[in-house]
Design a protein around this motif. Structure first.
Motif, PDB file in Angstrom:
ATOM      1  N   SER A 119       4.131-102.139 143.131  1.00  0.00           N
ATOM      2  CA  SER A 119       4.928-100.939 142.868  1.00  0.00           C
ATOM      3  C   SER A 119       4.462-100.210 141.618  1.00  0.00           C
ATOM      4  CB  SER A 119       6.404-101.314 142.732  1.00  0.00           C
ATOM      5  OG  SER A 119       6.586-102.268 141.700  1.00  0.00           O
ATOM      6  N   HIS A 198       2.649-105.675 153.117  1.00  0.00           N
ATOM      7  CA  HIS A 198       2.866-105.086 151.793  1.00  0.00           C
ATOM      8  C   HIS A 198       1.549-105.039 151.013  1.00  0.00           C
ATOM      9  CE1 HIS A 198       6.216-104.651 148.535  1.00  0.00           C
ATOM     10  NE2 HIS A 198       5.258-103.743 148.387  1.00  0.00           N
ATOM     11  N   ARG A 203       3.158-100.560 150.349  1.00  0.00           N
ATOM     12  CA  ARG A 203       4.545-100.125 150.545  1.00  0.00           C
ATOM     13  C   ARG A 203       5.347-101.247 151.184  1.00  0.00           C
ATOM     14  NH1 ARG A 203       4.612 -94.756 153.906  1.00  0.00           N
ATOM     15  NH2 ARG A 203       2.729 -95.576 154.882  1.00  0.00           N
ATOM     16  N   ASP A 226      -3.580 -99.173 151.318  1.00  0.00           N
ATOM     17  CA  ASP A 226      -3.376 -98.807 149.920  1.00  0.00           C
ATOM     18  C   ASP A 226      -4.727 -98.476 149.288  1.00  0.00           C
ATOM     19  OD1 ASP A 226      -2.620 -98.505 147.314  1.00  0.00           O
ATOM     20  OD2 ASP A 226      -1.792-100.517 147.067  1.00  0.00           O
TER      21      ASP A 226
END
Length: 322
Positions: A119, A198, A203, A226
């Motif tokens: 994050s 993830h 995300r 990502d």
């Protein structure tokens, strides 16, 4: 007549105030009863704690020995015994206990949790090589837990918050023991799949489950990757995707789908209307000012949500069998 009307009005007001006072009195009585119950509960806990502390002090004065590095009262706490025996390079090590604070003392891991990194709450990012290594390390730790003797251990709450990183960015799982028998190793396998998603996308997979399923089926998973991880090699992506379970070939039971999003629920929550929804979807519904049921359009008695654990386990079991 004016006096009579005035007296009637005063009588109505007095009755109204009396009813309000009666209602407040009932609330006070209920609060007092609840406080008395809580007081009794705390008193029992205090007596139990005092007994436990006296027992520990007596053992300490008698020169009680350590148990796997833990102080001598560990034999009274079977879960502490098990945690004390868990030794694996990718499990956080329990190094002691603090009875005064009723706390467990674990080894320190300086780089925070996997969630912090994904994050972007940390000062560094994880490239694809580190992420692939983390997948392998988690798999190794889960295999150790599920093969533990005499009884296998189910983590039961595997998520990025419980995966910590050391100074070399090697991961260690924070151990939690599920001793209720309600969960099986399939629950950990499902959670492991969510963590892989993830790591691939950066995300939380609960918010893009349908997108991921569609991208995998169309061979376009790279569109969701990502970018901060760098360029993923195709053969690595294929191996990671092979670890995921895809339920598209089977008909999804209708009650597994969120009535709002029409997607398989990952966090099923029971609302006051008796229907179960994806937690995030229903919270968005409430956040937009709605106080009615998305299904019946009737005003809800309250906006509290209750986790539907039975449905969650059923969905996880169904997904694991895909």
């Amino acid at each position: 007549m004016r006096h009579i009307a005035l007296l009637d009005s005063q009588a109505v007001g007095a009755n109204h105030r009396r009813e309000e006072a009666s209602g407040e009195l009932r609330l006070l009585k209920a609060s007092i009863a609840a406080l008395q119950h809580e007081k009794q509960k705390i008193r029992r806990q205090k007596m139990k704690a005092s007994h436990w502390l006296d027992s520990w002090r007596s053992r300490r004065q008698a020169g009680g020995v350590n148990y796997n590095g833990l102080i001598g009262f560990a034999e009274d706490l079977p879960e502490i015994q098990i945690l004390g025996k868990l030794r694996h390079p990718h499990l956080v090590t329990l190094i002691g206990v603090c009875p005064e604070a009723w706390s467990l003392v674990y080894e320190y891991l300086p780089n925070g949790s996997l969630l912090d990194c994904l994050s972007q709450r940390s000062n560094f990012s994880l490239n694809w090589k580190i992420r692939v290594r983390i997948v392998a390390e988690i798999a190794s730790a889960l295999l150790f837990l599920h093969s533990f003797k005499p009884e296998k251990i189910v983590h039961g709450n595997l998520k990025p918050e419980n995966i910590l990183l050391d100074s070399d960015l090697s991961c260690k799982i924070y151990p939690e023991l599920n001793r209720t028998g309600a969960l099986t190793s399939k629950s950990d396998s499902y959670s492991f799949g969510m963590i892989i998603l993830h790591l691939l996308t950066g995300r939380a997979p609960e918010t893009l489950a349908a997108e991921v399923r569609k991208a995998v089926s169309c061979g376009k998973l790279d569109s969701l990757l990502d970018s901060s991880a760098g360029e993923w090699p195709n053969f690595v992506l294929k191996q990671l995707v092979d670890l995921l379970h895809s339920p598209e070939e089977r008909t999804v039971p209708s009650f597994f789908l969120c009535p709002i999003r029409q997607e398989i629920m990952h966090d099923p929550q029971l609302a006051a209307d008796g229907f179960t929804y994806e937690g995030e979807a229903l919270r968005e519904w409430f956040g937009n000012g709605h106080e009615t049921s998305p299904m019946t359009n009737l005003k809800l008695e309250h906006l509290h949500l209750t986790p539907n654990h039975a449905l969650r386990l059923a969905i996880q079991d169904w997904l694991c069998k895909a």
